[in-house]
Write a protein that holds these residues in place. Sequence first.
Motif, PDB file in Angstrom:
ATOM      1  N   LEU A   8      -3.910  -2.237 -17.000  1.00 26.63           N
ATOM      2  CA  LEU A   8      -5.010  -1.688 -16.207  1.00 26.63           C
ATOM      3  C   LEU A   8      -4.780  -1.807 -14.691  1.00 26.63           C
ATOM      4  N   PRO A   9      -4.357  -2.943 -14.145  1.00 31.46           N
ATOM      5  CA  PRO A   9      -4.111  -3.004 -12.695  1.00 31.46           C
ATOM      6  C   PRO A   9      -3.031  -2.020 -12.243  1.00 31.46           C
ATOM      7  N   ILE A  11      -2.303   0.864 -13.684  1.00 29.05           N
ATOM      8  CA  ILE A  11      -2.866   2.214 -13.783  1.00 29.05           C
ATOM      9  C   ILE A  11      -3.757   2.498 -12.564  1.00 29.05           C
ATOM     10  N   VAL A  12      -4.574   1.527 -12.190  1.00 29.47           N
ATOM     11  CA  VAL A  12      -5.437   1.688 -11.024  1.00 29.47           C
ATOM     12  C   VAL A  12      -4.587   1.842  -9.752  1.00 29.47           C
ATOM     13  N   LEU A  13      -3.535   1.081  -9.617  1.00 31.46           N
ATOM     14  CA  LEU A  13      -2.650   1.155  -8.462  1.00 31.46           C
ATOM     15  C   LEU A  13      -1.956   2.513  -8.381  1.00 31.46           C
ATOM     16  N   GLY A  15      -3.061   5.318  -9.689  1.00 29.76           N
ATOM     17  CA  GLY A  15      -4.110   6.300  -9.377  1.00 29.76           C
ATOM     18  C   GLY A  15      -4.463   6.294  -7.894  1.00 29.76           C
ATOM     19  N   ALA A  16      -4.561   5.123  -7.297  1.00 35.65           N
ATOM     20  CA  ALA A  16      -4.860   5.023  -5.870  1.00 35.65           C
ATOM     21  C   ALA A  16      -3.726   5.615  -5.042  1.00 35.65           C
TER      22      ALA A  16
END
Length: 162
Positions: A8-9, A11-13, A15-16
């Motif tokens: 999850l971290p 994937i968020v990184l 995406g950002a």
Amino acid sequence: MNSLVTLLPFIVLIGAMFLMTRSAKKKQQAAIDMRNQMQPGSGVRTIGGMYATVKEVNEDTVLLDAGPGVELLFAKNSIGAVLSDDEYNRIVHGIEHDLKSDADIVPDDASSLTEADESSAASDDKPVDLGKKDAADEPADAAGDAKADGQAQKTDGDSEAK
């Protein structure tokens, strides 16, 4: 489930990073479009802050007229902004084209605010003396006049002690 929480971290990184690069690409494309819209006669501001008029546009360069007899060759990438005619004239020449608010113009001096007082000031032709001394403070005797005429008068810094 455990592997999803671990990823999850990341994937968020990712995406950002995607959103940031997309935003940067949009800004870069807008700057390219702005530079491609330059035409001879347009007012521009360089990234160094110089205001000039476009004289000639080439593939990668722009010839700018910065004043009488001053022509400068710049890279197209060094143009920071293409200005509208009104904005360029306002900045460079100080010309305002706002005709809507002519009645609300504030004068640079107070002369228009004192028009009623001008008639009384014009009738008084005697200049106003703003000096510190009044006529009554002047010495009236001959010794005082001789001292003022013939000898240098003392200043605040002089002392009588020898």
